[in-house]
Design an enzyme around this catalytic site. Structure first.
Site, PDB file in Angstrom:
ATOM      1  N   LYS A   1      39.668  32.156  25.606  1.00 15.94           N
ATOM      2  CA  LYS A   1      38.964  31.534  25.154  1.00 15.94           C
ATOM      3  C   LYS A   1      38.527  32.338  24.128  1.00 15.94           C
ATOM      4  O   LYS A   1      38.484  30.996  22.528  1.00 15.94           O
ATOM      5  CB  LYS A   1      38.413  30.917  26.199  1.00 15.94           C
ATOM      6  CG  LYS A   1      38.657  31.018  26.948  1.00 15.94           C
ATOM      7  CD  LYS A   1      39.376  29.327  26.723  1.00 15.94           C
ATOM      8  CE  LYS A   1      39.069  27.688  26.210  1.00 15.94           C
ATOM      9  NZ  LYS A   1      39.670  26.899  26.853  1.00 15.94           N
TER      10      LYS A   1
ATOM     11  N   THR B   1      34.082  28.250  26.170  1.00 16.95           N
ATOM     12  CA  THR B   1      33.134  28.201  27.883  1.00 16.95           C
ATOM     13  C   THR B   1      31.983  29.278  27.322  1.00 16.95           C
ATOM     14  O   THR B   1      32.326  30.002  26.472  1.00 16.95           O
ATOM     15  CB  THR B   1      34.424  28.406  28.764  1.00 16.95           C
ATOM     16  OG1 THR B   1      33.930  29.901  29.911  1.00 16.95           O
ATOM     17  CG2 THR B   1      35.105  30.195  28.075  1.00 16.95           C
ATOM     18  N   ASP B   2      31.453  29.526  28.562  1.00 19.52           N
ATOM     19  CA  ASP B   2      30.243  30.278  28.489  1.00 19.52           C
ATOM     20  C   ASP B   2      30.954  31.683  28.288  1.00 19.52           C
ATOM     21  O   ASP B   2      29.936  32.782  27.783  1.00 19.52           O
ATOM     22  CB  ASP B   2      29.307  29.769  28.943  1.00 19.52           C
ATOM     23  CG  ASP B   2      29.534  30.222  30.879  1.00 19.52           C
ATOM     24  OD1 ASP B   2      30.213  30.330  30.785  1.00 19.52           O
ATOM     25  OD2 ASP B   2      28.375  30.095  31.730  1.00 19.52           O
ATOM     26  N   GLU B   3      31.504  32.604  29.007  1.00 18.40           N
ATOM     27  CA  GLU B   3      32.085  33.186  29.345  1.00 18.40           C
ATOM     28  C   GLU B   3      32.264  34.038  28.149  1.00 18.40           C
ATOM     29  O   GLU B   3      32.898  35.067  28.060  1.00 18.40           O
ATOM     30  CB  GLU B   3      33.393  33.075  30.708  1.00 18.40           C
ATOM     31  CG  GLU B   3      33.571  32.724  31.402  1.00 18.40           C
ATOM     32  CD  GLU B   3      34.490  32.912  32.687  1.00 18.40           C
ATOM     33  OE1 GLU B   3      34.811  33.568  32.214  1.00 18.40           O
ATOM     34  OE2 GLU B   3      34.369  31.768  33.772  1.00 18.40           O
TER      35      GLU B   3
ATOM     36  N   TYR C   1      40.963  35.858  30.499  1.00 12.00           N
ATOM     37  CA  TYR C   1      40.935  34.319  30.032  1.00 12.00           C
ATOM     38  C   TYR C   1      39.639  34.454  29.372  1.00 12.00           C
ATOM     39  O   TYR C   1      40.008  33.908  28.349  1.00 12.00           O
ATOM     40  CB  TYR C   1      40.209  33.992  31.716  1.00 12.00           C
ATOM     41  CG  TYR C   1      39.454  32.396  31.317  1.00 12.00           C
ATOM     42  CD1 TYR C   1      40.195  31.716  31.324  1.00 12.00           C
ATOM     43  CD2 TYR C   1      37.999  32.429  31.873  1.00 12.00           C
ATOM     44  CE1 TYR C   1      39.731  30.331  30.871  1.00 12.00           C
ATOM     45  CE2 TYR C   1      37.626  31.376  31.261  1.00 12.00           C
ATOM     46  CZ  TYR C   1      38.810  30.208  30.758  1.00 12.00           C
ATOM     47  OH  TYR C   1      38.267  28.909  30.646  1.00 12.00           O
TER      48      TYR C   1
END
Ligand code: NAD
Ligand code: TDX
Length: 314
Positions: free
Chosen positions: A151, A123-125, A147
């Site tokens: 990732k 994810t970009d997160e 979260y």
């Protein structure tokens, strides 16, 4: 382009997985879905395609189940995960279990089987928040929530698998994805369903946080192109447009025909990332990805879908 007939989609009963399953049955002769049906996974998401796939109810951490499926497939796309930031703030343990341990079980078992290509959904997160400009694939990981830390951990294990075992893994890092069959805990489906019912919309902080939005059909096309490209490495997949949360909220209210007085500013999310922005020129140059949906068109289609299915997706 490699000619492959079989694919395993983990997390295929969730939002992106069920949309990808629909796209994959057009391309692969054998489509396997492995999902342990958490609160976020629902077999109804696979309604009308059940007879075209092999569905296995199970956890990605179960070695025997994974090994058995790995004997049947050439491609694996790992979408199985705990996916909601707010839940991870309440307890990160399930995130460690599925997003780190689960992902690593899937990677480690690749050594014993003949899988051609494994796609790890990131994810970009994982890059964290950026005030200005955009993150590229080589930028350092700086996750803010349990979260995104889970990732990012899985991404580090991929790195270890490249260096140590030379495994055929690709990491995909998309921006926020939206569309039909997304769980109503997430911003767009939550606010759409609440607006349709005349309920209040709890906007965190002042609503100025920015996300980059990608329609799920475009994402699934990009992902299948990445599978065909068949290269180890990391690919950002950017949505075509960025919007603040207040802009997204107003766009939903306008389409539903509900009043802006439904907006309720509430306490901010802890550790709330201000702005996500990624650059996907690597994907565009190497693969030529061109999203078909602008935000307005994607949101129109999404809201129409929730209008039709609101009774079963509340
Ligand atoms: P989702 O929560 O809708 O679906 C996740 C699915 O995984 C569910 O069906 C759930 O039952 C299944 N699952 C969870 N743990 C499992 C386990 N241990 N074993 C087997 N199945 C398990 O999530 P989503 O939005 O479809 O996201 C899919 C993937 O994409 C996740 O890896 C997420 O981190 C990533 N991602 C999502 C977005 C987004 O905007 N939705 C953006 C970037 C990345
Ligand atoms: O009730 C809400 N009010 C609100 O203001 C909710 C649910 C969200 N928000 C805000 C928080 C975020 O700034 O809206 C934005 C989007 O929130 P989410 O839909 O929870 O998504 P986000 O936190 O950005 O994470 C999503 O995109 C990246 C996915 O859930 C992740 O799985 C993905 O990795």
């Amino acid at each position: 382009m490699p000619n492959r007939d079989s694919i395993l989609i983990t997390g295929g009963a969730g939002f992106i997985g069920s949309n990808l399953t629909r796209a994959a049955i057009e391309r692969f002769e054998e489509v396997y879905v492995l999902d342990n049906l958490t609160y976020a996974g629902n077999i109804r998401n696979l309604h009308s395609v059940e007879d075209k796939i092999t569905f296995i109810e199970g956890d990605i951490r179960e070695h025997e189940i994974v090994s058995e499926i790995y004997e049947q497939v050439e491609v694996v796309v790992n979408l199985a995960a705990e996916s909601h930031v707010d839940r991870s703030i309440k307890s990160g343990i399930p995130f460690l279990q599925s997003n780190v341990e689960g992902a690593y079980v899937l990677m480690e078992l690749l050594q014993e089987h003949d899988v051609d290509r494994f796609i790890q959904m990131s994810t970009d997160e994982v890059y964290g928040s950026i005030e200005e400009g955009e993150f590229s694939e080589g930028d350092p990981l700086d996750p803010s929530s349990p979260y995104s830390a889970s990732k990012a951990s899985a991404d580090l294990f991929v790195n270890a698998c490249w260096e140590t075992y030379d495994l055929p893994i690709t990491i995909v890092r998309p921006t926020n994805i939206y569309g039909p069959r997304q769980h109503p805990e997430k911003l767009i489906p939550k606010f759409t369903l609440r607006a349709l019912s005349g309920d209040r919309l709890p906007l965190y902080g002042d609503g100025s946080n920015v996300r980059q939005w990608l329609y799920v059909k475009d994402f699934c096309n990009a992902l299948l192109q990445i599978v065909d490209h068949d290269t180890d490495g990391i690919y950002n997949v950017a949505g075509p447009e960025r919007r603040s949360n207040i802009e997204v909220t107003k766009a939903i209210l306008e389409r539903v025909g509900a009043s802006e007085s439904l907006i309720e500013f509430v306490a901010d999310r802890a550790g709330h990332d201000k702005r996500y922005a990624i650059d996907d020129s690597k994907l565009q140059e190497e693969i030529g990805f061109d999203p078909q949906y602008g935000f307005a068109a994607g949101l129109d289609e999404t809201i129409e879908w929730y209008r039709k299915h609101r009774d079963s997706y509340q």
